[in-house]
Design an enzyme around this catalytic site. Sequence first.
Site, PDB file in Angstrom:
ATOM      1  CE  LYS A 173      -3.828  -2.351   2.281  1.00 44.71           C
ATOM      2  NZ  LYS A 173      -4.539  -2.611   3.527  1.00 44.71           N
ATOM      3  CD  GLN A 203      -3.623  -5.045   6.651  1.00 44.17           C
ATOM      4  OE1 GLN A 203      -3.738  -4.025   5.984  1.00 44.17           O
ATOM      5  NE2 GLN A 203      -4.035  -6.219   6.219  1.00 44.17           N
ATOM      6  CG  ASP A 239      -9.938  -0.769   4.576  1.00 44.71           C
ATOM      7  OD1 ASP A 239      -9.524  -0.843   3.405  1.00 44.71           O
ATOM      8  OD2 ASP A 239      -9.379  -1.346   5.520  1.00 44.71           O
TER       9      ASP A 239
END
Length: 289
Positions: free
Chosen positions: A52, A96, A119
């Site tokens: 990422k 995460q 997200d």
Amino acid sequence: MSTKLDGKMVAARIKSDLKRRVETLKANGIEPGLGTLLVGEDPGSVKYVAGKHADCQEVGIRSIKRTLPADVTFDDIAEVVGELNDDPSCTGFIVQMPLPKGIDENAIIGLIDPTKDADGMHPYNLGELVLHVRSDLATPLPCTPRGIVELLNAYDIDLNGKEVCVLGRGITVGRTIGLLLARRDINATVTLCHTGTQDVHDHMRRADVIVAAMGSASFVKPDDVKEGAVLVDVGVSRIFDEEAGRYRIKGDIDKACRDKASAYTPNPGGVGPMTRAMLLANVVDMAEG
């Protein structure tokens, strides 16, 4: 001859456009920033987070990396989430997953500022997706479902009126993609199959599109696929290849199914790159306000 839906190629095109948008933002005094909070040292998570930040560098987004050891408490994680919420240099961020055993993941997600939810998984943002069936959405969308839609759109695959069979009810894909596909602007009919489904193979055989997100290697076989179906392979399993002496990635859809499909996503190289591109897109969208 079936069409390979090349996620790498489409994601590269999206990132090129994002790079242009980021340059415009910077020219106007706004620098998008993506934050990540990694707890522990799970190899898959470490690799994913590193990818990422490599993506961020590619398009010109600031990287904000926060790490914590695996033995932290809920309050330790909550404190860093609060810091990222308050950091003006952070346009959006993710925590995460998975988190260490015993940590309430949903409660941590609930602490994220919905306007910084890169997200698209905060309860408020998922609620907005539920509510706005016909109108435009201003809130971030879940990355993998958004990536799937963008990939299908890139190949002019119209889902209006199509029967879509989704395999798996996980929150990341299964339970959320149906909300997106059933919106008026896409207009698909979605069937969600899971362990309680009586005859999952019958549902698959009737589907115009199969979205497999189970994490069960090669679950979908050629006999499950009708001629001309579109196959979207999301699930990932690490299977040990005794001949090669190493693990290989396998999707939920057997490669032999491609002979019957009109289009398919490779795995890897299909949905995965699109998910990462959509994370960047959410961050840029939020920076543009």
